[in-house]
Motif scaffolding. Structure first.
Motif, PDB file in Angstrom:
ATOM      1  N   GLY A  75     -20.545  -0.303  51.239  1.00  0.00           N
ATOM      2  CA  GLY A  75     -21.762  -0.709  51.904  1.00  0.00           C
ATOM      3  C   GLY A  75     -22.631   0.497  52.210  1.00  0.00           C
ATOM      4  N   PRO A  76     -23.870   0.300  52.601  1.00  0.00           N
ATOM      5  CA  PRO A  76     -24.794   1.426  52.813  1.00  0.00           C
ATOM      6  C   PRO A  76     -24.352   2.374  53.922  1.00  0.00           C
ATOM      7  N   VAL A  82     -41.574   1.792  48.843  1.00  0.00           N
ATOM      8  CA  VAL A  82     -41.041   0.449  48.602  1.00  0.00           C
ATOM      9  C   VAL A  82     -40.465  -0.143  49.883  1.00  0.00           C
ATOM     10  N   ASP A  83     -39.743   0.655  50.637  1.00  0.00           N
ATOM     11  CA  ASP A  83     -39.144   0.148  51.867  1.00  0.00           C
ATOM     12  C   ASP A  83     -40.213  -0.256  52.884  1.00  0.00           C
ATOM     13  N   ALA A  84     -41.344   0.425  52.809  1.00  0.00           N
ATOM     14  CA  ALA A  84     -42.440   0.107  53.741  1.00  0.00           C
ATOM     15  C   ALA A  84     -43.256  -1.101  53.304  1.00  0.00           C
ATOM     16  N   GLY A  85     -42.985  -1.637  52.078  1.00  0.00           N
ATOM     17  CA  GLY A  85     -43.657  -2.861  51.667  1.00  0.00           C
ATOM     18  C   GLY A  85     -44.475  -2.779  50.408  1.00  0.00           C
ATOM     19  N   ALA A  86     -44.366  -1.666  49.651  1.00  0.00           N
ATOM     20  CA  ALA A  86     -45.188  -1.519  48.448  1.00  0.00           C
ATOM     21  C   ALA A  86     -44.655  -2.334  47.277  1.00  0.00           C
ATOM     22  N   ILE A 142     -39.053  -4.107  53.744  1.00  0.00           N
ATOM     23  CA  ILE A 142     -37.595  -4.251  53.707  1.00  0.00           C
ATOM     24  C   ILE A 142     -36.950  -3.714  54.974  1.00  0.00           C
ATOM     25  N   GLY A 143     -37.342  -2.497  55.353  1.00  0.00           N
ATOM     26  CA  GLY A 143     -36.732  -1.881  56.527  1.00  0.00           C
ATOM     27  C   GLY A 143     -35.226  -1.749  56.351  1.00  0.00           C
ATOM     28  N   LEU A 188     -30.943   1.404  51.470  1.00  0.00           N
ATOM     29  CA  LEU A 188     -32.062   0.633  52.014  1.00  0.00           C
ATOM     30  C   LEU A 188     -32.645  -0.332  50.994  1.00  0.00           C
ATOM     31  N   LEU A 189     -32.641   0.069  49.721  1.00  0.00           N
ATOM     32  CA  LEU A 189     -33.353  -0.698  48.689  1.00  0.00           C
ATOM     33  C   LEU A 189     -32.481  -1.669  47.898  1.00  0.00           C
TER      34      LEU A 189
END
Length: 548
Positions: free
Chosen positions: A79-80, A209-213, A219-220, A302-303
């Motif tokens: 897991g992460p 990407v994590d911020a929403g791109a 995602i956060g 995260l991704l």
């Protein structure tokens, strides 16, 4: 004069004078004393490697498929959060190894440094067994990287034969190692820079990407909640025990990824100004690799959810890279080909470092009398052509993959590679403990050393204990359930190490080194011969020094 006394001989400038450094005739010397040396009888390695060369040789040998591809299976197993903790923990073990190496390599900067320290400070049999298994691991890894290059190119055309690219890449990489060492250092500097730029680019991409791109939107830390921060592994239950097993499996895998960080010590005998270059190179190498590994694992976690099926793919090209999987989930379709091209440079850079490291280890073995004397011969410009040629020849073992039976043998050989790094780390920490013991016996204060590491001997003990535990438990999956074949595959390197050690011990009847008799003089750097590093890199070099 017997061999033991001859090994402690100090040569004073002049054609005939010699003084034997026996305990009765030579009192303990302070660190400020200069080793006296006469004109060399043969050509020697040249001290032309600068700090950035040493750093990037180690970076090039460490940052490879372990982080670009195998990191995906780390996320799937633990897991992460589990993978992140595992990589950080193993990083702390590597830190203990690096600061232990720094003190010794600054004081006695010699080629193949840490394999020779084992023979000088601990036990000649340990130096013999450690040196040979470490050399063998890098020579076999060269064949592995050549094989990986063919698999990566098959991403674009599956009909191409791997053997073609083994031959195509073997020749120029081998020839590159016959270059002058400073030219080789420049070659590896730019090769390894591609890896760093690629990882930096991925981190910027991951933040966006994590911020929403991406098409997933914001995602956060969503994947840390669902499916979760820790993954169960092997056991049927999903409780704490299964999650700990996952963490421990990644702990071992993270150790394999970090292996090569210690390579900065292999080039100690060719550094321009060891008293200044070695501590800086070792410190920057560690923090560069540690920060890139930990941050890359963090952003992948995260991704990409740990239950993504693509993470456990058996493919060795871009399709199984977690960086590519993250891009696909975000809806970006142009990255796979680019990542595959980067992967090609990654394995070629690592292969380049394999030949360099293996050849320098052979020189160290030869200097200590553990290998034929001709391996330490160099050209007028300091190229160890025999050692390079012999190490590079093992890269041709990659052709074994062209047959089914040969592929099985090749896979068995590759299992020696994994544990060899843990053995080396354990030995480096033991060498440092015995080095400190020898200094104390000779009345030399650590405060007078060119570089004094903090937290010693506690860090050395910490690293040694956990490296030994990991070495003996790295094949635990063979017990769940029991599998005899997997057991021997996992522990063949330990068996080989034991055979080499006991064989040398039985043949030579060598004993453990007496602290008072430990060789603290041969190979010590002569003060006043430092070579100032050029400043041709301007802002790039100063930025690198500032950040790392």
């Amino acid at each position: 004069m017997d061999d033991h006394e001859r090994s402690h001989q100090i040569r004073i400038p002049g054609p005939t004078k010699t003084v034997e450094n026996t305990l009765e005739r030579s009192p303990p010397r302070s660190v400020s004393d200069i080793e006296k040396q006469g004109p060399p009888a043969t050509h020697e390695l040249k001290r032309n490697l600068k700090s950035r060369h040493l750093q990037f040789i180690a970076v090039g040998g460490t940052i490879g498929t372990g982080i670009f591809i195998a990191s995906g299976s780390s996320i799937s197993r633990a897991g992460p959060a589990g993978a992140l903790i595992a990589y950080a923990f193993v990083g702390s073990l590597v830190y203990s190894v690096m600061i232990s190496l720094s003190e010794m390599a600054t004081y006695i900067p010699i080629a193949s440094a840490f394999t020779r320290y084992a023979a000088r400070f601990v036990d000649p049999s340990l130096g013999f067994s450690m040196g040979w298994i470490y050399w063998f691991s890098w020579s076999i890894t060269y064949a592995l990287e050549l094989t990986a290059s063919g698999l990566i190119i098959q991403y674009w055309n599956t009909n191409l034969n791997i053997g073609i690219f083994v031959a195509i890449f073997w020749a120029p990489i081998t020839l590159a190692n016959f270059l002058l060492v400073d030219l080789y250092g420049e070659f590896e500097f730019w090769f390894a820079s591609i890896k760093i730029i690629a990882l930096l680019g991925f981190m910027i991409f991951a933040v966006c990407v994590d911020a929403g791109a991406g098409r997933q939107g914001y995602i956060g830390f969503h994947y840390w909640k669902s499916p979760g921060a820790f993954a169960p592994y092997l056991l049927e239950s999903t409780g704490a025990k299964a999650k700990f097993v996952g963490f421990w499996a990644v702990l071992i895998q993270a150790g394999f990824a970090y292996q090569g960080t210690e390579l900065v010590g292999v080039g100690a005998g060719e550094s321009t100004n060891p008293r200044k270059t070695m501590p800086a190179a070792i410190r920057k190498t560690f923090w560069t690799i540690f920060s890139f590994f930990v941050l890359t694992i963090f952003f992948i976690g995260l991704l990409v959810p740990y239950d993504n099926e693509d993470l456990i793919s058996s493919s060795s090209n871009a399709s199984s890279s977690p960086l590519v999987i993250a891009a696909k989930l975000a809806g970006v379709s142009v990255l796979p080909g680019l990542i595959n091209a980067v992967l090609l440079t990654v394995v070629l850079s690592a292969a380049n470092c394999n030949v360099y490291s293996g050849s320098r280890i052979l020189i160290g073995l030869s200097e200590e009398g553990f290998a034929p004397a001709f391996f330490k011969k160099t050209s007028k410009r300091g190229v160890p052509y025999y050692a390079v040629a012999f190490t590079a020849a093992f890269g041709l073992l990659a052709f074994m993959n062209l047959s089914n039976s040969g592929g099985e043998v090749f896979n068995w050989l590759l299992n020696i590679v994994g544990v060899a790094g843990f053995i080396a780390w354990s030995c480096i920490n033991i060498c440092h403990l015995c080095f400190m013991r020898a200094l104390k016996a000779r009345g030399v204060s650590r405060d007078t050393l060119p570089y004094k590491a903090m937290g010693q001997p506690y860090f050395a003990w910490y690293g040694f204990v956990f490296c030994v535990i990991i070495t003996f438990t790295q094949g635990f999956t063979a017990f769940i359930p029991w599998n005899t074949t997997n057991f021997f595959i996992a522990y063949v390197s330990l068996i080989l190490f034991a055979v080499l050690y006991l064989g040398h011990k039985l043949v030579t009847r060598s004993g453990f080194v007496d602290p008072l008799a430990a060789d603290l003089d041969s190979g010590r750097f002569i003060e006043g011969t430092e070579v100032e590093e050029d400043d041709q890199w301007g802002p790039w070099r100063r930025t690198w020094d500032y950040v790392f």
